[in-house]
Design an enzyme around this catalytic site. Structure first.
Site, short mmCIF file in Angstrom:
data_model
loop_
_atom_site.label_atom_id
_atom_site.label_comp_id
_atom_site.label_asym_id
_atom_site.label_seq_id
_atom_site.Cartn_x
_atom_site.Cartn_y
_atom_site.Cartn_z
N GLY B 13 0.83 -1.19 0.00
CA GLY B 13 0.00 0.00 0.00
C GLY B 13 0.87 1.25 0.00
CG ASN B 90 0.38 1.12 4.84
OD1 ASN B 90 -0.11 1.73 5.77
ND2 ASN B 90 0.13 1.42 3.56
CE1 TYR B 158 -9.39 0.33 8.89
CE2 TYR B 158 -9.69 0.82 11.22
CZ TYR B 158 -8.97 0.96 10.05
OH TYR B 158 -7.83 1.71 10.04
CE LYS B 162 -6.07 -1.34 9.66
NZ LYS B 162 -4.76 -1.39 8.95
#
Lengths: 237, 264
Positions: B13, B90, B158, B162
């Site tokens: 990324g 990332n 998310y 994470k």
């Protein structure tokens, strides 16, 4: 839960006298014999009452001996909440810090002396109360948070020290509590309450059964833990 | 300033946002940098920028959620730049912007949402780990989020992915440590990027952050350089939060003071 502390001699002390009544009530309801240290609480049935500040090792030792003589072998200790000081840094003076340290030292002294006695006999349970300030910062809580964090930390270390000796040491983490519940609508006008996922402050009843459980043999495999009862506050980003 | 001369870094990324800032930071410290991701254009802009400043870089367009594509990308980096000694995980394809009640989250949204964030980190770690272990040295830096540590409303995929990145970090740290490979994690707070600007989920205003401002992507560069350097060789499995103080609080509304409250 009735009877699960049957006959267990439980020493109850608290820096915050408001908590003595609900703590004693929970213990008595579960059948414990309560030895109340510090202030008398009218209307609370108790099996021993130690007055005076118990501000040094000698007086704590004396109090513990007196309880053992009058009521029986101590099986549990409850360190009630320490009301955190909220004061802006610019107004904090050394005396505030010293007082906070004295609260830590007092919690430590009772845990150390009662725990050592219980460890020598191979059984016991200690529960201390802390608040979320042990783990989270809040403005103006620099002094208040140090006591809370220190009690949570000593809980873990005492737990390991006495694990093999049969004394369990745990803590109950309080979120934003008040002594008596208020109507939900009134509470929600507060910004702080709207921040709590369950949208209300806690009251002593919210932790009564947890306290009894942690003191009882039902929690025989739980030690070194702080269990937060906080309406979800600690999960918050 | 720590130097990374002789290191080959792969930043996933790396074409935009946090990844771009970290890739440029690693390059400034002397590392050779490969940037991998979906979009060729931004990747090439980053590699061009590195080359213009006198460094060496490679743009590697790849679908990092596809493990065979990851294997191809890793092989290409190794043959053109050398073995990867620093991996910055990332990339995270945020397929779902949150805001959906749990009963409306479909199976596809759930699986895709987790996979878009977690799969690139796992696939890329797997692709470079053996080589790092054989060489007896390697630095893996994962990018999680403050939301990987705390709950947030209606943002299941998310937050879960994470959070999983944090557990991937600890698992890598414990598994690979004996070969001299470290794995650490950066958990950024709110950093505005093109991606967040384009997102329908607005970042919280700066007053929700204790220091009173959101993060600047360039502020990640010194941290990733340090985590990529030998200066951090004894640190592994650690989660480094860079969030303007957000997670130090999280117990009362930001800015709330007992003295200004009607009740203590």
């Amino acid at each position: 839960m009735a009877g699960i502390l049957s006959g267990k001699v439980s020493v109850v002390r608290s820096d915050d006298a408001r908590w003595l009544r609900p703590i004693c009530g929970a213990l008595l309801g579960a059948g414990a014999k309560v030895a109340l240290v510090g202030e008398n609480v009218s209307g609370v049935e108790r099996h021993a009452s130690i007055s005076g500040p118990c501000g040094d090792e000698e007086s704590v030792r004396d109090a513990l001996s007196e309880i053992e003589a009058d009521v029986g072998r101590i099986g549990a200790l409850v360190n009630g909440p320490v009301r955190p000081l909220f004061r802006s840094a610019s107004r904090v003076v050394d005396e505030d810090v010293v007082r906070a340290q004295a609260s830590s030292a007092s919690a430590h002294r009772w845990m150390r002396l009662a725990g050592t006695a219980m460890a020598a006999r191979g059984a016991g349970s200690i529960v201390s109360f802390v608040t979320g300030l042990a783990r989270r910062g809040v403005a103006e809580a620099s002094v208040g948070s140090m006591t809370q964090a220190s009690i949570e930390a000593m809980t873990r270390s005492f737990a390991l020290e006495w694990a093999a000796a049969g004394v369990r040491v745990n803590a109950i983490g309080l979120g934003w509590f008040e002594m008596e519940g208020r109507p939900i609508e009134e509470q929600r006008s507060e910004r702080l309450v709207r921040y709590i996922p369950l949208r209300r402050r806690g009251i002593p009843d919210d932790v009564a059964s947890l306290l009894v459980y942690l003191l009882s043999d039902e929690s025989g495999y739980v030690t070194g833990q702080t269990v937060y009862v906080d309406g979800g506050a600690m999960s918050h980003a | 300033m720590l130097r990374l001369d002789g290191e080959t870094a792969l930043v996933t990324g790396g074409g935009s946002g946090l990844g771009r800032a970290m890739a440029l930071g690693l390059a400034r410290a002397g590392a050779v940098v490969a940037v991998a991701g979906r979009r060729k254009g931004p990747l090439e802009e980053v590699s061009d920028e590195v080359v213009r400043s006198g460094g060496r870089a490679l743009a590697v367009p790849a679908d990092l959620t596809d493990s065979s594509d990851v294997a191809r990308a890793a092989a290409r980096v190794e043959s053109e730049l050398g073995a990867v000694s620093v991996l910055v995980n990332n990339a995270g394809l945020v397929r779902d912007q949150g805001g959906t009640a749990i009963w409306d989250v479909t199976d596809d949204a759930w699986r895709g949402g987790i996979a878009g964030i977690l799969d690139p980190a796992f696939y890329c770690s797997r692709a470079v780990a053996r080589g790092m272990c054989e060489r007896g040295r390697g630095k893996i830096v994962n990018v999680s989020s403050g939301l990987g540590l705390r709950g947030t409303r209606d943002n299941y995929m998310y937050a879960c992915a994470k959070g999983a990145v944090i557990q991937l970090t600890r698992s890598l740290a414990v598994s690979l440590g004996r070969w001299g490979v470290t794995a650490n994690c950066i958990a950024p707070g709110f950093f505005p990027t093109e991606a967040t600007d384009a997102s329908p989920m607005a970042l919280p205003p700066a007053e929700f952050i204790p220091v009173g401002r959101t993060g600047r992507v360039d502020e990640l560069a010194p941290l990733v350089v340090w985590l990529a350097s030998s200066a951090s060789d004894y640190m592994t499995g650690e989660i480094f939060v860079i969030d303007g103080g957000g997670l130090a609080g999280g117990y009362a509304p930001t800015g709330w003071r007992p003295s200004s409250s009607s009740r203590g």
